[in-house]
Design a protein around this motif. Structure first.
Motif, PDB file in Angstrom:
ATOM      1  N   HIS A 190      -7.920  -6.807  -9.757  1.00 43.31           N
ATOM      2  CA  HIS A 190      -7.974  -6.664  -7.921  1.00 43.31           C
ATOM      3  C   HIS A 190      -8.288  -5.572  -7.369  1.00 43.31           C
ATOM      4  O   HIS A 190      -8.530  -5.029  -6.002  1.00 43.31           O
ATOM      5  N   LYS A 191      -9.011  -4.283  -8.847  1.00 44.20           N
ATOM      6  CA  LYS A 191     -10.010  -3.352  -7.492  1.00 44.20           C
ATOM      7  C   LYS A 191     -11.216  -3.974  -6.877  1.00 44.20           C
ATOM      8  O   LYS A 191     -10.765  -3.010  -5.607  1.00 44.20           O
ATOM      9  N   SER A 192     -11.650  -4.957  -7.534  1.00 38.78           N
ATOM     10  CA  SER A 192     -12.357  -5.698  -6.938  1.00 38.78           C
ATOM     11  C   SER A 192     -12.469  -6.299  -6.027  1.00 38.78           C
ATOM     12  O   SER A 192     -13.643  -5.874  -5.053  1.00 38.78           O
ATOM     13  N   THR A 217     -10.193  -5.239  -3.961  1.00 39.13           N
ATOM     14  CA  THR A 217      -9.599  -4.477  -1.939  1.00 39.13           C
ATOM     15  C   THR A 217     -11.636  -3.734  -1.985  1.00 39.13           C
ATOM     16  O   THR A 217     -11.519  -3.918  -1.177  1.00 39.13           O
ATOM     17  N   THR A 218     -12.175  -3.936  -3.309  1.00 38.25           N
ATOM     18  CA  THR A 218     -13.530  -3.481  -3.132  1.00 38.25           C
ATOM     19  C   THR A 218     -14.175  -3.955  -2.199  1.00 38.25           C
ATOM     20  O   THR A 218     -15.236  -3.742  -1.407  1.00 38.25           O
TER      21      THR A 218
END
Length: 667
Positions: free
Chosen positions: A341-343, A345-346
């Motif tokens: 999920h963080k990737s 968003t990035t």
């Protein structure tokens, strides 16, 4: 070794002195080691001179040339961001003037200031534009391209992009050549190929300008995807026409074989770019399968594979824009299923930031390049070019829409046609193509002046007036709210229903082939490109997870996450509830109804193949489709008792239940 000593009798002593000096110099200050140099007489005299003439240690030094290039790049980006920030801090200004117009004005002011102080203003170099500034904008547009409206209108988009661009190029080129033949204009030396080359440069709609203006007026999705899709797909036509007319202008003669090769070149450039982009997209998706232990590098694979697709296409003179679009569209569903999920968003915010900065720099550099010049002004040629851009666009849209509406279910209205015609903006791509013309070209300066005038007219006049015209004509706006999960599920249900209708009627249309492609994707492609067991997850559950994640991310980012939410909303942690299975009698009854109605519909469809008028065939098809819808509605009503989960009204807050059927149900 003896021969060496005879030839150089003092070498050993000198070598010993140098070694001692090095060690002493490392361990002691310079002043303390100076007597050691002086004690060796003439052998160390040159070292003593160096020590005596040593300057004082500089406490502060300035070396601007060492950091000039990155420092100026950082200043340009900082200026662009400050202008963008200031623009949105003034609501009255942003409500009247498009952002692109303000950025061009800032570029004009900066270029004028640079020229006043005696420096040469920088020019928007074509290599800088095509290799550095344009790819982020196109990748952002391709990666987040709305697939459903694009595929549903791809035929209309291709007609506008290919036939419309060809019409604009030849219409403008032919009339400008006729204008140049008038002696009073003073351009009798311009030949037909040069005019066609200029027409191919200014005929294409620019995606950067369209994005900058249309995202601010929030036009409805149909008009937006038509204009924006045209601006993306006309790149292949523009590249081929530009290269063809540039080569023909050097040779001077055109044969039938050259025209045939030009047509073949169009298909090679367009389809080759799509193929290169798809290959890199699949490579990016396959690579993302193995990044579960190194999440930090996941966004880099997306950016690097996309940029490699663009560079590879440019290397073979294919369409880099179409390669980026294909790469983004192909990789997105598989990459997002593999990365964290963080990737995700990035990737999302870095692409938005990168494309926004590139777009801002492009418009600022357009203003600066306008001041830099040089210009060759011809009132008749420039004004005629602006008028022909408008006339050719209006005539092309009206004529093509008249033909397209005969095959469309949802017709393009007069208002839609007006916005499509009025939204054909030109931008930095036209300027960069004009700047690529060789300096020996006799019309280069005049062409650049006319191109800049067309860009300024479309961006300032059309860009500033399109918002009031949309309000005046009451053109439908885009829905600000995202579709709910209920709407998405019903949309999927209707797709499956229409696929069944096409199969019953014996017509293999859009929904039939879409279903075939989805089945092939689920059966073969996802097994290789999606890691783990994710590809086996039922579509409804996978879709629920996706909507759940998207809603949670939006709530967290907006700061509206309520405290009443449970600690976890994952379907894995919710206790299942068993629903009574359908009885054998009811199951057999449902199968009998479906079998009988399918047989009746097949007989009715075979009856349509006889000698019936088209009107009667259409009427019978509508009646059959209505009958199928009635049958499906009855079935859903009959099965509603078995497929409905009663709500738990004793719970203080609504919960999420996972439904599990008992084995033995096969409807």
């Amino acid at each position: 070794m003896p021969a060496f000593s005879c030839a150089f009798p003092g070498c050993r002593r000198d070598l010993l002195v140098i070694v001692l000096v090095v060690f002493v110099g490392i361990g002691l200050p310079i002043e303390a080691s100076a007597p050691a140099y002086q004690s060796h007489g003439t052998e160390g005299s040159h070292l003593t001179n160096i020590t005596n003439t040593k300057k004082a240690f500089p406490v502060l030094a300035v070396n601007y040339e060492h950091v000039r290039k990155p420092f100026e790049i950082a200043l340009w980006i900082l200026l662009a961001l400050l202008m963008k920030l200031g623009f949105h801090l003034i609501p009255r200004l942003s409500g009247v003037v498009p952002e692109s117009c303000l950025l061009i004005v800032v570029g004009l002011l900066v270029g004028g200031l640079i020229k006043v102080i005696g420096e040469e203003p920088p020019v928007l170099d074509s290599q800088l534009f095509f290799l550095c500034l344009l790819p982020p904008i196109i990748l952002d547009a391709g990666y987040f391209l709305p697939i459903r409206p694009f595929t549903e209108n791809v035929g209309t988009i291709l007609v506008f992009a290919v036939i419309g661009t060809l019409w604009n190029a030849f219409f403008m080129g032919g009339l400008l050549y006729a204008l140049c033949q008038i002696e009073s204009v003073g351009l009798s030396g311009v030949d037909l190929l040069a005019c066609l080359l200029f027409g191919s440069i200014v005929s294409a709609v620019d995606p950067v300008a369209v994005l900058a203006v249309f995202e601010e007026i929030h036009i409805n999705e149909l008009v937006h995807i038509l204009v924006f899709g045209e601006s993306l797909l006309n790149d292949a036509v523009t590249v081929v026409l530009y290269n063809l007319f540039e080569e023909f202008s050097k040779v001077g003669t055109v044969t039938v074989l050259d025209v045939f090769l030009g047509v073949v070149c169009f298909f090679v450039v367009s389809l080759g770019g799509v193929l290169v982009g798809a290959i890199y997209g699949f490579l990016a998706a396959f690579t993302s399968r193995f990044t579960s232990h190194t999440r930090v590098i996941e966004p880099l694979f997306v950016f690097l594979y996309s940029y490699m697709a663009y560079l590879s296409s440019e290397m073979f003179h294919l369409s880099g824009i179409m390669a980026l679009i294909a790469c983004g569209v192909v990789m997105r569903p598989y990459v997002e299923a593999n990365i964290s999920h963080k990737s995700y968003t990035t990737i999302k915010y870095f692409l938005k930031m990168w494309s926004s900065v590139s777009e801002t720099l492009i418009f600022i550099f357009l203003g600066v390049s306008t001041v830099a010049g040089p210009h060759a002004w011809n009132w008749t040629f420039v004004i005629t070019t602006v008028i022909l851009c408008l006339v050719s666009r209006v005539l092309g849209v009206i004529g093509l829409t008249f033909i397209i509406n005969k095959f469309r279910i949802v017709k393009l209205t007069k208002k839609d046609q007006f916005i499509v015609a009025y939204g054909g903006l030109r931008g930095a791509i036209a300027f960069s193509l004009g700047y690529l013309l060789s300096n020996s070209h006799q019309m280069r300066h005049l062409f650049l002046t006319a191109i800049i005038t067309v860009i300024f007219f479309t961006v300032f006049v059309q860009g500033m007036t399109i918002r009031p015209l949309v309000e005046l004509l009451a053109v439908k706006k885009k829905k600000e709210s995202k579709p709910s999960i209920n709407e998405e599920i019903h949309t999927e249900f209707l797709d499956h229903l229409l696929t069944g209708v096409e199969g019953v009627c014996g017509h293999y249309g859009h929904y039939h082939w879409k279903e075939k492609l989805n089945r092939f994707n689920k059966t073969y492609v996802k097994r290789w490109l999606i890691a783990g067991e994710n590809f086996k997850e039922p579509e409804l559950i996978a879709f629920y997870r996706k909507m759940e994640l998207k809603q949670a991310i939006m709530m967290v980012e907006s700061g509206q996450l309520p405290s009443a939410l449970p600690s976890t909303v994952s379907m894995q942690n919710i206790q299942p509830r068993v629903i009574p299975r359908v009885s054998k009698k009811r199951e057999e009854e449902i199968r009998r109804i479906l079998r009988s109605n399918l047989q009746n519909n097949k007989q009715k469809c075979s009856f349509l193949t006889t000698a019936m008028s088209p009107t009667l065939q259409r009427f019978c098809l509508i009646a059959i489709m209505k009958h199928i819808c009635d049958v499906v509605t009855i079935l859903f009503l009959q099965m509603s008792h078995y497929l409905t989960v009663p709500a738990n009204r004793e719970s203080p807050r609504p919960g999420v239940r996972r439904v599990r059927f008992e084995s033995g149900l096969s409807v």
